[in-house]
Write a protein that holds these residues in place. Structure first.
Motif, short mmCIF file in Angstrom:
data_model
loop_
_atom_site.label_atom_id
_atom_site.label_comp_id
_atom_site.label_asym_id
_atom_site.label_seq_id
_atom_site.Cartn_x
_atom_site.Cartn_y
_atom_site.Cartn_z
N CYS A 99 0.85 -1.19 -0.25
CA CYS A 99 -0.25 0.01 0.19
C CYS A 99 0.84 1.18 0.13
CB CYS A 99 -1.11 0.11 1.41
SG CYS A 99 -2.16 -1.39 1.26
N PHE A 100 0.19 2.31 -0.34
CA PHE A 100 0.92 3.79 -0.26
C PHE A 100 0.07 4.31 0.97
CE2 PHE A 100 1.76 8.29 -0.54
CZ PHE A 100 2.84 8.06 -1.22
N PHE A 101 0.82 4.76 2.13
CA PHE A 101 0.24 5.07 3.21
C PHE A 101 0.13 6.50 3.63
CE2 PHE A 101 1.04 6.27 7.83
CZ PHE A 101 -0.09 5.89 8.23
N HIS A 102 -1.10 6.91 4.13
CA HIS A 102 -1.42 8.39 4.51
C HIS A 102 -1.98 8.26 5.71
CE1 HIS A 102 -1.01 12.73 4.00
NE2 HIS A 102 -2.43 12.72 4.36
N TYR A 103 -1.42 9.18 6.83
CA TYR A 103 -2.08 9.32 7.81
C TYR A 103 -2.94 10.87 7.77
CZ TYR A 103 -3.39 10.05 12.84
OH TYR A 103 -4.00 10.23 14.02
N ILE A 104 -4.00 10.93 8.00
CA ILE A 104 -4.82 12.30 7.98
C ILE A 104 -4.32 12.87 9.34
CG2 ILE A 104 -6.71 13.63 7.76
CD1 ILE A 104 -7.72 11.57 5.55
N ARG A 105 -3.64 13.94 9.40
CA ARG A 105 -3.65 14.48 10.91
C ARG A 105 -4.64 15.49 11.19
NH1 ARG A 105 1.56 14.84 8.33
NH2 ARG A 105 3.23 13.81 9.54
N PHE A 106 -5.03 15.65 12.38
CA PHE A 106 -6.17 16.52 12.61
C PHE A 106 -6.05 17.97 12.12
CE2 PHE A 106 -9.20 18.96 15.08
CZ PHE A 106 -10.28 18.19 14.99
N PRO A 107 -6.89 18.59 11.62
CA PRO A 107 -6.78 20.12 10.85
C PRO A 107 -6.13 20.99 11.94
CG PRO A 107 -8.67 19.03 10.17
CD PRO A 107 -8.31 18.13 11.19
N ASP A 108 -5.10 21.73 11.47
CA ASP A 108 -4.81 22.84 12.33
C ASP A 108 -6.04 24.01 12.35
OD1 ASP A 108 -4.26 24.07 9.67
OD2 ASP A 108 -2.22 23.71 10.01
N LEU A 109 -5.78 24.99 12.85
CA LEU A 109 -6.75 26.06 12.96
C LEU A 109 -7.02 26.72 11.59
CD1 LEU A 109 -8.68 27.69 14.56
CD2 LEU A 109 -6.90 29.48 15.13
N GLU A 110 -5.90 26.90 10.76
CA GLU A 110 -6.15 27.46 9.40
C GLU A 110 -6.93 26.41 8.59
OE1 GLU A 110 -3.20 29.17 5.85
OE2 GLU A 110 -2.38 28.72 7.79
N THR A 111 -6.43 25.23 8.52
CA THR A 111 -7.20 24.44 7.63
C THR A 111 -8.73 24.25 8.02
OG1 THR A 111 -5.01 22.88 7.56
CG2 THR A 111 -7.15 21.91 6.85
N MET A 112 -8.79 24.21 9.51
CA MET A 112 -10.13 23.81 9.80
C MET A 112 -11.07 25.25 9.45
SD MET A 112 -12.38 22.06 11.58
CE MET A 112 -11.43 21.10 12.82
#
Length: 279
Positions: A172-185
């Motif tokens: 697989c190609f792996f990716h962990y979705i980090r919890f959004p920072d304030l700007e992304t939120m």
């Protein structure tokens, strides 16, 4: 075509890179992250962005890998043979195609979502190794081999409830979705609530991130939960002033959208009690 943010989904740059890398490599994309961070929705957005049909396979604790390929209904065939039904002479009448079969025989390229793979038995990923690697499988009842006409874009989600086998991870190609920072939120909220007043947004997100950082919290609220909370705040026509908390309670207004178990509610009640005593 390359995947990027859509009108209804904010994809960070590293997430877009991961999706496009998996598509280029023709490897399954394994996506992990906290519940509610948009892992399942990602597959739907990728399908829409790349103009591909979406086939969804939602895994449960009782799901077997074989069900993704096909199932042979021997009981129905036995019943039909007792009734003298002519269908029994063709075993294909009793083969139920699974989600992988549907993806393999599709006339064009599709996106195949295998959702929450960690819910199933630990052997579940291993049982799909060859099929996902070779993009083919054998149907023993009919003697045919089903091969993918077009290699599907496979997106696999996991909430990290179980460790996945190394042999599976290697493919697989792996990716962990980090919890959004304030700007992304803020960008995510703007997609869903473009007319939200700046003062209310600032007050709500400040409370939300403060709540997530409280030590001892059993379940931190997720992106989907803050969106539900904001929807309720708008429905109640609350202002930034209304969100101010007094000394009697540290719980935010309409906290049932954010806190989902009694332990966390009691935690805030204890913190408020201790604050009053110290005051």
């Amino acid at each position: 075509m390359k995947f990027s943010s859509t009108s209804s989904y904010v994809a960070t740059e590293d997430l877009a890179v991961a999706v496009n890398a998996a598509v280029t490599l023709q490897r399954p994309l394994l996506v992990k992250g906290e519940p509610g961070t948009g892992k399942t929705e990602l597959a739907r957005q990728v399908a829409g962005s790349l103009a591909m049909p979406l086939i969804e396979w939602h895994v449960k604790s009782t799901t077997r890998a074989q069900q993704g390929l096909y199932e042979y209904d021997a009981v129905s065939r036995l019943r039909d043979s007792q009734l003298g039904d002519a269908r029994v002479h063709d075993v294909k009448n009793y083969i139920r195609k699974g989600k992988l079969w549907q993806a393999f025989e599709a006339p064009g390229r599709v996106v195949l979502l295998i959702d929450e793979i960690d819910k199933a038995d630990i052997e579940f990923p291993n049982d799909l190794l060859q099929e996902l690697d070779r993009m083919e499988f054998h149907v023993y009842e009919t003697g045919e081999t089903v091969r993918a006409q077009h290699r599907p874009v496979v997106i696999i989600t996991s909430n990290n409830e179980k460790e996945l086998p190394d042999a599976f991870l290697r493919r697989c190609f792996f990716h962990y979705i980090r919890f959004p920072d304030l700007e992304t939120m803020r960008a995510i909220v703007a997609v869903h609530f473009p007319d939200l007043k700046e003062q209310l947004l600032t007050a709500a997100l400040t409370q939300f991130y403060e709540l997530r950082e409280v030590p001892g919290l059993k379940k931190k609220p997720s992106t989907s939960e803050v969106l539900d909370w904001l929807k309720l705040l708008l429905a109640e026509d609350l202002s930034a002033e209304d969100l101010r908390r007094d000394g009697r309670t540290l719980l935010p207004r309409l906290h049932g959208a954010l806190l989902k178990n009694e332990q966390d509610v009691h935690l805030f009640e204890r913190l408020a009690f201790m604050a009053r005593r110290q005051g």
